[in-house]
Design a protein around this motif. Structure first.
Motif, short mmCIF file in Angstrom:
data_model
loop_
_atom_site.label_atom_id
_atom_site.label_comp_id
_atom_site.label_asym_id
_atom_site.label_seq_id
_atom_site.Cartn_x
_atom_site.Cartn_y
_atom_site.Cartn_z
N LEU A 627 -11.37 -4.32 -0.31
CA LEU A 627 -10.23 -4.68 -0.06
C LEU A 627 -9.93 -3.54 -0.75
CD1 LEU A 627 -9.99 -8.32 -1.38
CD2 LEU A 627 -9.10 -7.32 0.45
N ASN A 628 -8.84 -2.96 -1.03
CA ASN A 628 -7.76 -1.87 -0.86
C ASN A 628 -6.85 -2.34 -1.59
OD1 ASN A 628 -7.44 0.86 -1.79
ND2 ASN A 628 -7.22 1.63 0.35
N LEU A 629 -7.37 -2.02 -2.65
CA LEU A 629 -5.48 -2.17 -4.00
C LEU A 629 -5.30 -1.44 -4.59
CD1 LEU A 629 -7.82 -4.70 -4.38
CD2 LEU A 629 -7.23 -4.64 -7.05
N ILE A 630 -3.76 -0.91 -4.15
CA ILE A 630 -3.21 0.63 -4.64
C ILE A 630 -2.52 0.86 -4.80
CG2 ILE A 630 -1.98 2.73 -2.62
CD1 ILE A 630 -3.47 1.28 -0.49
N MET A 670 -14.71 1.32 -6.02
CA MET A 670 -14.94 2.96 -6.11
C MET A 670 -12.91 3.16 -6.44
SD MET A 670 -16.59 4.03 -2.67
CE MET A 670 -18.11 3.33 -2.22
N SER A 671 -12.88 4.27 -7.30
CA SER A 671 -12.26 5.05 -7.43
C SER A 671 -11.81 5.73 -6.51
CB SER A 671 -11.80 5.25 -9.17
OG SER A 671 -13.04 6.68 -9.19
N ILE A 672 -10.80 4.81 -5.55
CA ILE A 672 -10.21 6.23 -4.20
C ILE A 672 -9.46 5.03 -3.45
CG2 ILE A 672 -12.90 4.71 -3.23
CD1 ILE A 672 -12.63 7.57 -1.51
N THR A 673 -8.51 5.54 -2.78
CA THR A 673 -7.79 4.38 -1.27
C THR A 673 -7.42 5.31 -0.79
OG1 THR A 673 -5.60 5.61 -2.81
CG2 THR A 673 -6.70 3.69 -3.96
N HIS A 674 -7.72 5.98 -0.29
CA HIS A 674 -7.73 6.48 1.18
C HIS A 674 -6.24 7.10 1.40
CE1 HIS A 674 -11.93 5.71 2.60
NE2 HIS A 674 -11.37 4.30 1.83
N GLY A 676 -4.03 8.83 -1.55
CA GLY A 676 -3.60 9.78 -2.76
C GLY A 676 -3.00 9.12 -3.55
N GLU A 677 -2.40 7.68 -3.44
CA GLU A 677 -1.90 7.04 -4.73
C GLU A 677 -2.95 6.52 -5.45
OE1 GLU A 677 1.26 6.32 -5.41
OE2 GLU A 677 1.82 7.29 -3.83
N PRO A 678 -2.88 6.09 -6.83
CA PRO A 678 -3.84 5.57 -7.64
C PRO A 678 -4.40 3.88 -7.52
CG PRO A 678 -1.61 5.14 -8.65
CD PRO A 678 -1.44 5.85 -7.22
N GLY A 679 -5.53 3.98 -7.55
CA GLY A 679 -5.95 2.33 -7.30
C GLY A 679 -7.50 2.77 -6.62
N PHE A 680 -8.45 1.68 -6.38
CA PHE A 680 -9.62 1.12 -5.90
C PHE A 680 -9.66 0.30 -4.42
CE2 PHE A 680 -7.88 0.68 -10.08
CZ PHE A 680 -9.10 1.36 -11.13
N VAL A 681 -10.78 0.37 -4.05
CA VAL A 681 -11.64 -0.19 -2.87
C VAL A 681 -12.61 -0.74 -2.99
CG1 VAL A 681 -12.38 -0.20 -0.50
CG2 VAL A 681 -10.57 1.38 -0.87
N LEU A 864 4.85 13.80 -4.79
CA LEU A 864 4.49 12.66 -4.30
C LEU A 864 3.67 12.19 -5.23
CD1 LEU A 864 5.18 13.43 -0.75
CD2 LEU A 864 6.41 11.95 -2.24
N PHE A 865 2.32 12.97 -5.93
CA PHE A 865 1.67 12.65 -6.63
C PHE A 865 1.30 12.40 -7.81
CE2 PHE A 865 -0.47 15.08 -2.82
CZ PHE A 865 -1.49 14.87 -2.82
N THR A 866 2.91 12.31 -8.54
CA THR A 866 2.86 11.89 -9.69
C THR A 866 3.87 10.81 -10.17
OG1 THR A 866 4.87 13.26 -9.55
CG2 THR A 866 2.36 14.19 -10.66
N GLN A 867 4.91 10.95 -9.60
CA GLN A 867 6.48 9.92 -9.43
C GLN A 867 7.50 10.29 -8.15
OE1 GLN A 867 9.18 10.22 -12.50
NE2 GLN A 867 9.19 12.35 -12.27
N ARG A 868 7.81 9.19 -7.92
CA ARG A 868 8.70 9.07 -6.62
C ARG A 868 9.55 9.61 -6.92
NH1 ARG A 868 13.26 5.93 -3.95
NH2 ARG A 868 12.45 5.48 -2.39
N ARG A 869 10.29 10.44 -6.02
CA ARG A 869 11.87 11.07 -6.31
C ARG A 869 12.17 11.02 -4.97
NH1 ARG A 869 10.39 17.16 -8.13
NH2 ARG A 869 9.13 16.59 -10.47
#
Length: 882
Positions: A627-630, A670-674, A676-681, A864-869
């Motif tokens: 399960l990928n939690l993004i 795992m602290s990875i989502t494939h 680039g967004e924050p999250g966990f698998v 794109l790695f910080t906040q949505r614009r």
């Protein structure tokens, strides 16, 4: 008499073409099907034994002998070219949507053109050209996409009007056409004679050819081919090539260690007529009318016309055998719709006298692409089969690539789309194959828009959450037999429209996927990624670490609990696999790879890991649900479920830890989502999957949690400039060419596979560069969408193709990824691609013949790695390395 016509014609042509053939091959021809004497005994050993004397087997023999192999034996259970090859319609066409198939057909055409001069055997080669008709605008778009690929390869191709069709072929009814594609260099040949010519050349180069010799099975010891058992004795050999056509499946299963080759035969019909009152010119172009499901070519002043009906008839499911393929029973009722389509397209044929309705078996594969390559379970066992009614078009090129594979250890082009290892054992069920080929055969001429899915053989491999997700509106696609969610249909949406959304333009799921992406960026989403390939490698000592350090380019000697992104490279530095590896303990590693890597990656590792009983490789794909939690709130959901702090200070990026989630223990987080967004698998033992999913969804309600699918994942990863193996990365792409130098540790103190090539590239530069393109003058609502494979132009000159693309809901523009080459304007020689070369060019992306301006970037947007614009807040000209 008519029933024997083709066979008699074949015999006459063979003898006329080469009267010395009988003496040269050491076997006697006869129109009788009874066994013949064998004046020449089989050799006791050979370097290569090829089974099958059709176009594939003779092409492999021809190319192996050209490449210097001398000790080659070709075995044919009947007579040369007496199988499907003899009944082939003889149309050589380069109109292919898949790049590697296009290249094979182009090479075949050039080879056949000079084969008669080389061998003295008449091949019947005639350059007639071909015209593919379009009755709808969508069909015309698909033809324009193919034409774009052909043109940049230097293959003459033209989109023409219906009036032009009539000028080229005066008998064609054009009233329902909207356009067509004309390929002036497509050709016709006598398939049997091409096979004979290849065999003749191979024989002159030392290949031994034995007819009336059946292979009973291949002997395999310690995972390697050692010999071949025939009805005339045993031959020891180093390589075996299965070119047995429709019998490839049975032959693969004949030994104690089966080789799974998923092919299945269907009946294929075509009509032969007597010459017209005014015989057709032999130079008239071949007509392909996919919307009418038929093809038409001239044949001795009359016509040959067949097609791919909607209700095909599979045969030999039970594995019946025939030494030589006989003309099967006529079935005029079954052929009726195709005959009606023929008469609509050529009304002047009403009074034509029919000679024969030919019914012959043709082999098809589960995905409409041919099968080639080495078996994943038996070293030295190669396969070339399943041509999906395009054997003569592919024969020359396919034989060349397979010969290169045997001689050099790899072919000269990326053939992954055709590799046998793209299939597993699950595609070898006879029931699956029978049902799938009944879908595949009509699809040969069906309009295939982006993102279409097979409907048969589904729900074969599923996550434990399948029913739960399906009930919540999941729409499914299939990858390597595994069901994966595309997106979730919200309650109240028109499900029928979404299920039948077929377009080259903006799809109906656009807003749905957009809302899933928005949730991934602002709240938290859950994506079931259970289909990912998962291996564990462990040892009693340091064997696992030492072996992996050699096989992978990054440094895996990291502290326990760390996750490493790395490539599994070949000798040329190219990606055989792109994966993430977690160090579970000092002597145990957990490896995550793409879904379709399961067979290929296993075979690659098994063949290169030392034969050591203290080193264990285990496929644990089925043991874990992923399960990928993004999203930014994933940390809150997981903290509350595990009663453990999950912030970056306590759980840094690229970290792995076993935790409790809800009542379940032993969850690998795992602290990875494939993306680039924050999250966990979360890798969850399957018995806990439903419990953990329910806990996550319940706890996530207050954080705005929702389900999401792979379309959202695709959009997120492409806008972040993340390359995926099988789409962007392949065995011919190195980390230096795709901006992944940071995943390579050239100084890790241990030599690794491909290191020498990477060192050279670091010093001298690269000849292609992975680049991101943002379309600038493209109207998402009105213009055709880019999907993949679109030509890239720099300052008006072709420099490469896109490998993947998606709409970025953040940038509100389309993003394409692809490779840029630098060709010398005068010589065409490839030159080093520098950063300045990329940045100083003006780029366009060709979508079905229409070019759109694009901005090229070598690094993703930092924003794109910080906040949505919003789009207007993103500075397209600025970029920085992340």
């Amino acid at each position: 008499a008519a029933r024997m016509f083709l066979r008699l014609l074949s015999d006459i042509q063979w003898r006329a073409a080469h009267p010395k053939w009988r003496r040269m091959t050491g076997s006697q021809r006869s129109t009788s099907s009874t066994a013949e004497p064998h004046p020449v005994s089989l050799p006791a050993q050979a370097q290569v034994v090829i089974c099958g004397g059709g176009i594939m087997g003779t092409s492999v023999a021809y190319h192996l002998s050209k490449m210097g192999f001398k000790d080659i034996v070709l075995l044919e259970q009947g007579r040369l070219a007496a199988g499907t090859t003899r009944f082939c319609a003889g149309i050589v066409s380069t109109a292919r949507p898949v790049s590697i198939e296009l290249k094979m057909a182009h090479y075949s055409n050039k080879l056949y053109q000079q084969l008669e001069q080389e061998t003295g055997v008449q091949t019947g080669y005639m350059k007639t050209g071909s015209i593919s008709l379009a009755q709808t605008q969508d069909r015309l778009i698909s033809l324009k996409r193919i034409a774009s690929s052909l043109n940049v390869m230097g293959i003459p191709c033209e989109i023409i009007s219906p009036k032009k069709v009539l000028q080229l072929h005066p008998l064609i009814n054009i009233h329902d056409l909207v356009g067509a594609m004309y390929l002036p260099e497509d050709a016709l040949v006598s398939s049997a004679n091409v096979s004979l010519a290849l065999a003749t050349a191979a024989s002159r180069n030392g290949v031994q050819i034995h007819e009336r010799t059946s292979v009973s099975h291949v002997t395999i010891q310690k995972g390697r081919v050692t010999g071949v058992e025939t009805d005339r004795g045993r031959i020891q050999c180093e390589y075996f090539v299965n070119c047995a056509g429709q019998w490839a499946y049975e032959l693969g299963h004949s030994g104690e260690e089966p080789v799974h080759i998923p092919v299945h035969a269907c009946e294929h019909f075509y009509l032969l007529t007597h010459p017209l009152q005014e015989p057709l010119s032999s130079s008239l172009p071949t007509i392909v009318d996919p919307d009418g499901r038929i093809y038409i070519r001239n044949w001795q002043g009359g016509i040959l016309s067949g097609g791919f009906e909607k209700n095909p008839k599979p045969l030999f499911t039970e594995g019946r055998n025939q030494l030589e393929i006989q003309n099967l029973q006529e079935d005029w009722d079954h052929f009726g719709p195709l005959l009606s389509a023929l008469l609509r397209r050529m009304p002047g044929l009403e009074a034509l006298q029919i000679m024969q309705l030919v019914n012959c078996p043709e082999s098809f594969t589960p995905d409409m692409r041919c099968i080639m390559g080495e078996s994943p379970t038996a070293r030295g066992y190669f396969v070339l089969a399943g041509m999906n009614s395009a054997g003569i078009s592919y024969g020359g090129g396919a034989g060349k690539y397979l010969a290169e594979w045997i001689v050099n250890g790899y072919p000269s082009e990326n053939v992954w789309p055709l590799d046998l290892k793209r299939f597993g054992t699950l595609q070898s069920s006879r029931t699956f194959l029978r049902h799938r080929v009944m879908e595949v055969m009509p699809l040969m001429y069906d309009l295939k828009v982006p993102r279409w899915d097979f409907q048969t053989g589904r729900q074969l491999r599923t996550s434990p959450l399948y029913d739960r997700l399906d009930a919540q509106g999941a729409r499914w696609m299939e990858k390597h037999g595994f069901e994966r969610v595309k997106y979730f249909v919200p309650p109240g949406s028109d499900l029928l429209d979404l299920d039948h959304s077929k377009t080259f333009y903006k799809p109906d799921w656009f807003d749905i996927v957009g809302s899933e992406v928005k949730c991934c960026k602002e709240a938290v989403c859950v994506i079931d990624m259970s289909s990912f390939t998962k291996f564990e490698i462990s040892s009693t000592g340091d064997q696992a670490l030492e072996s992996l350090q050699y096989l992978f380019s990054n440094d895996l000697d990291v502290p326990v609990g760390h996750v490493v992104h790395t490539g599994m490279l070949n000798e040329k530095g190219g990606y055989e696999n792109d994966c993430s590896i977690a160090r579970l303990s000092k002597r145990s590693f957990f490896m995550i790879s793409p879904t379709d890597q399961q067979v290929h990656c296993w075979a690659w590792l098994k063949n290169r890991l030392p034969d050591d009983s203290n080193l264990v490789l285990e496929d644990v794909t089925w043991k874990y649900t992923a399960l990928n939690l993004i999203g930014p709130r994933a940390v809150d959901v997981l903290s509350e479920l595990s009663y453990a702090p999950m912030t970056a200070e306590h759980f840094p990026s690229l970290f792995c830890k076993e935790m409790s989630v809800g009542y379940a223990n032993g969850i690998r987080v795992m602290s990875i989502t494939h993306t680039g967004e924050p999250g966990f698998v979360l890798y969850i033992p399957i018995e806990y999957a439903l419990h953990v999913y329910n806990e996550v969804m319940n706890m996530g309600q207050k954080y705005g949690i929702r389900n999401a699918g792979y379309y959202a994942l695709r959009s997120l990863r492409i806008e972040k400039f993340f390359a995926f193996w099988g789409q962007d990365l392949d065995a011919f792409t190195t980390p230096m060419e795709c901006g992944r130098e940071f995943q390579v540790k050239l100084d890790k103190g241990i030599e690794f596979l491909g290191q020498e090539v990477l060192l050279e590239q670091k010093q001298n530069g690269v000849y292609k560069r992975f680049t991101m393109f943002i379309l600038e003058d493209h109207d998402t609502d009105m213009d055709l969408w880019p999907w993949w494979g679109e030509p890239i132009f720099r300052n008006g000159r072709y420099v490469g193709k896109t490998t993947s693309s998606a709409y970025s809901y953040t940038l509100e523009r389309h993003v394409c990824l692809g490779f840029v080459h630098h060709f010398d304007e005068k010589t065409g020689e490839e030159l080093v691609v520098t950063t300045d070369f990329i940045n100083q060019g003006e780029y366009e992306i060709d979508i079905a013949g229409q070019r759109f301006q694009a901005k090229a970037k070598l690094y993703p947007f930092s924003s794109l790695f910080t906040q949505r614009r919003r789009k207007d807040e993103v500075e397209l000209s600025g970029y920085q390395r992340e």
